[in-house]
Design an enzyme around this catalytic site. Structure first.
Site, PDB file in Angstrom:
ATOM      1  N   ALA A 331       0.795  18.948  23.432  1.00 18.05           N
ATOM      2  CA  ALA A 331      -0.218  18.078  22.818  1.00 18.05           C
ATOM      3  C   ALA A 331       0.444  16.917  22.078  1.00 18.05           C
ATOM      4  O   ALA A 331       1.449  16.389  22.520  1.00 18.05           O
ATOM      5  CB  ALA A 331      -1.132  18.901  21.913  1.00 18.05           C
ATOM      6  N   SER A 332      -0.105  16.544  20.937  1.00 24.24           N
ATOM      7  CA  SER A 332       0.334  15.321  20.249  1.00 24.24           C
ATOM      8  C   SER A 332       1.712  15.431  19.615  1.00 24.24           C
ATOM      9  O   SER A 332       2.247  14.427  19.131  1.00 24.24           O
ATOM     10  CB  SER A 332      -0.688  14.942  19.175  1.00 24.24           C
ATOM     11  N   THR A 333       2.304  16.640  19.589  1.00 22.82           N
ATOM     12  CA  THR A 333       3.629  16.769  18.972  1.00 22.82           C
ATOM     13  C   THR A 333       4.695  15.995  19.742  1.00 22.82           C
ATOM     14  O   THR A 333       5.768  15.715  19.195  1.00 22.82           O
ATOM     15  CB  THR A 333       4.051  18.247  18.889  1.00 22.82           C
ATOM     16  N   VAL A 334       4.418  15.629  21.003  1.00 24.44           N
ATOM     17  CA  VAL A 334       5.408  14.875  21.783  1.00 24.44           C
ATOM     18  C   VAL A 334       5.093  13.379  21.823  1.00 24.44           C
ATOM     19  O   VAL A 334       5.790  12.625  22.507  1.00 24.44           O
ATOM     20  CB  VAL A 334       5.512  15.435  23.231  1.00 24.44           C
ATOM     21  N   LYS A 335       4.073  12.956  21.117  1.00 24.19           N
ATOM     22  CA  LYS A 335       3.779  11.527  21.081  1.00 24.19           C
ATOM     23  C   LYS A 335       4.941  10.691  20.513  1.00 24.19           C
ATOM     24  O   LYS A 335       5.169   9.567  20.980  1.00 24.19           O
ATOM     25  CB  LYS A 335       2.489  11.273  20.298  1.00 24.19           C
TER      26      LYS A 335
END
Length: 623
Positions: A331-335
């Site tokens: 999810a957004s942790t790799v943005k």
């Protein structure tokens, strides 16, 4: 008068010659036979002496292997995590007991022996040598040992024998790190024989099955000793001729911080999920918790079929190490990683702004990819997109970047590959690409697949350890270490630290882009969970969908089953200026990442950063 018979005359010369020939022949035969006899004696007594002496000693001398004591396991501060505890067993030498059936009945009044155990013992006696000890019951309590010792005179042939068994004093706290030891089975034996190590296990019943216990088996096991015993023709021991002491296994110290591990387990509070903490300065794992867990001690003496079946069939899957085997959409942790790619590939600049009306569309396609904020964020640049986790910005960035560059760049951060941590239970996760989808599904890659990958969804899966490792690379501005659990090894004379295993760094076209991303992660932390922390941190939250929601539907956690709710994630590190801990938290089906995983991350960083330095103390945190 009858004529007289003529007397036959003997030819003495001929007889003498015949006798002489016979005597010579006989003497020659005797000489030949004596020659053969002495030749055989010479062969037996001189030429083959060593061989027959060895054979004789093999029949007369029995070599009895002696098991080594297993090496101990400590945490980074010297706290004992795995030890060897004495255990007591009731044994019987059948030839010394008169009526075994009656004796077992009387013994069972002191030490409980079930009907099934009794039946198995009687059956075993049929094939057991009467002068050799047979184990009646293992794991006697101190009370049972005391009661039997008082009454031992009533039970000739029965005795209490002591030994050492592995014991894990912290039970389920470290199961997925330490693993456990168990009895050697046929598969273990075959592997040892293939590696030429079976002779080292002649006196050993247990072997490392999982985790550290298995990975460092060669260090922990030690070298066996032996006794040379003189025995009679029936195999009974007459005396001990020689004794060679076994060499104990080496003690090992892990990078694990026990207090931090305990804090992580406390925060998970039996919820399904995982917490991984890494020291970014060398890649040492400070904490690695998978919840729910199980007590490894039940495997040491042999777990019952019923108990193992309950663990195996549990919906919570306690046997799985979620930290290294659990596969979750990041999810957004790799943005931050995706934004870094966009900056370094000049797809965007720090000042590039994108309009977010609450959705994004592929050009000339009607379908709308919704932002988590349905009315949108308005104009956002890369820092705003990271701070507010703007999905629309990353839909657009992924579309402009393309899956090929995305996949190749993320592989440098360890996604889709094993980290190389020193336990065997690890999954590589999935870093999707065109080739991967063609091989896996025999389908082409679509633009829509790329859009989902742009927000860490779709086919992309990762483990909590991979997440923590990838953020470690961000915090280190490209420097890479192999995550590891072993800190040092201790033998009889000294303790030797194991060096950190470095990997080729991630090199950017513009190194200043590291600062752009890390500063945005710092601002994210300052504006949310870490505003009053007393130290500067950097973070990024994530909320991963477990199932897809239709374009025109709204996600409502209250109306769906618990196991289909979103996973809550967060990655963080601190202190920002000189990172000493990197953290990844995954809570299964917990919902919103910032709301649910955020407090866990804050508590973990507080525990480590402020443990020896309360807020306001300017001293460097101890590690």
């Amino acid at each position: 008068m009858a004529p007289r018979k003529r007397m036959a005359m003997h030819d003495h010369a001929a007889e003498a010659a015949l006798f002489k020939r016979r005597a010579i022949f006989t003497f020659a035969c005797v000489v030949v036979l004596l020659t053969v006899l002495f030749s055989n004696l010479y062969q037996l007594q001189i030429l083959s002496f060593k061989d027959y002496e060895t054979r004789s000693n093999d029949n007369r001398i029995r070599v009895v292997p002696v098991a080594p004591s297993r090496g101990l396991i400590y945490d980074r501060h010297g706290v004992l995590l795995a030890e060897n505890q004495p255990f007591y067993a009731l044994e019987l030498i059948p030839e010394k007991a008169s009526d075994i059936a009656d004796a077992l009945d009387r013994v069972s009044k002191i030490i409980p022996i079930s009907a099934e155990e009794r039946e198995n013992l009687i059956e075993s006696l049929k094939f057991h040598r009467r002068f050799k000890p047979l184990t009646i019951k293992n794991r006697l309590t101190e009370k049972e040992v005391a009661l039997f010792s008082v009454n031992q005179h009533e039970f000739p042939g029965f005795s209490i024998q002591a030994g050492l068994k592995r014991y894990y004093p912290y039970g389920s706290l470290l199961t997925h790190v330490l693993g456990y030891v168990g009895r050697i089975n046929n598969r273990d034996q075959a592997a040892l024989q293939a590696n030429g190590q079976w002779h080292n296990y002649a006196a050993t019943h247990d072997i490392g099955k999982q985790g550290i216990e298995k990975y460092y088996e060669s260090l922990l096991h030690g070298q066996p000793g032996h006794l040379e015993e003189e025995v009679n023709n029936r195999g009974r021991t007459i005396r001990t001729l020689k004794s060679i002491a076994p060499k104990p296994g080496q003690d090992i110290y892990l990078t694990i911080d026990l207090k931090l591990q305990q804090k992580a387990m406390e925060l998970l509070d039996s919820r399904r999920g995982s917490i991984v903490a890494i020291d970014p300065r060398d890649g040492g794992v400070l904490a690695m918790v998978s919840s729910p867990s199980y007590d490894p001690n039940q495997f040491v003496h042999g777990i019952s079929s019923k108990a193992y079946s309950e663990l195996l069939n549990s919906r919570s899957r306690p046997l799985i190490n979620r930290a290294t085997q659990g596969q979750y959409a990041p999810a957004s942790t790799v943005k931050p990683h995706i934004a870094l790619l966009g900056l370094d590939d000049n797809v965007v600049t720090p000042k590039t702004r994108v309009w977010d009306p609450g959705f994004w569309q592929i050009p000339n396609v009607e379908r709308k990819y919704r932002d988590w904020k349905r009315w949108g964020h308005g104009w956002v640049d890369v820092a705003d997109a990271l701070i507010h986790s703007c999905d629309t910005y990353f839909y657009d960035l992924a579309y402009k970047t393309g899956i090929d560059k995305l996949s190749n760049f993320m592989t440098q951060f360890g996604f889709g590959e094993l980290t190389g941590i020193d336990i065997n239970e690890e999954s590589a996760g999935i870093m999707p690409s065109r080739d991967w989808k063609r091989i896996r599904y025999n389908q082409p890659w679509y633009i829509g697949d790329t859009i989902s990958v742009g927000i860490g969804q779709g086919y992309w899966t990762t483990t909590p350890l991979q997440l923590a490792n990838s953020v470690t690379i961000l915090a280190n501005k490209g420097e890479r270490f192999v995550p590891h659990l072993l800190k040092s090894i201790k033998d009889d004379t000294r303790m030797v630290d194991t060096p950190a295993d470095k990997m080729p760094p991630v090199v950017l076209n513009n190194p200043k882009n590291w600062d752009v991303i890390n500063l945005a992660m710092k601002d994210t932390a300052h504006k949310s969970r870490f505003v009053d922390a007393g130290y500067n941190a950097a973070m990024k939250t994530g909320t991963a969908q477990v199932f897809s929601v239709a374009e025109d539907e709204k996600y409502d956690a209250d109306t769906i089953e618990e196991h289909l709710r979103d996973n809550a994630l967060i990655v963080a590190y601190a202190p920002y200026e000189n990172p000493k801990i990197v953290l990844a938290v995954v809570l299964e089906n917990a919902g919103w990442g910032g709301v649910n995983a955020g407090p866990v991350a804050r508590a973990m960083l507080d525990e480590y950063i402020l443990r020896d330095n309360p807020p306001g103390d300017t001293a460097e945190p101890k590690s």
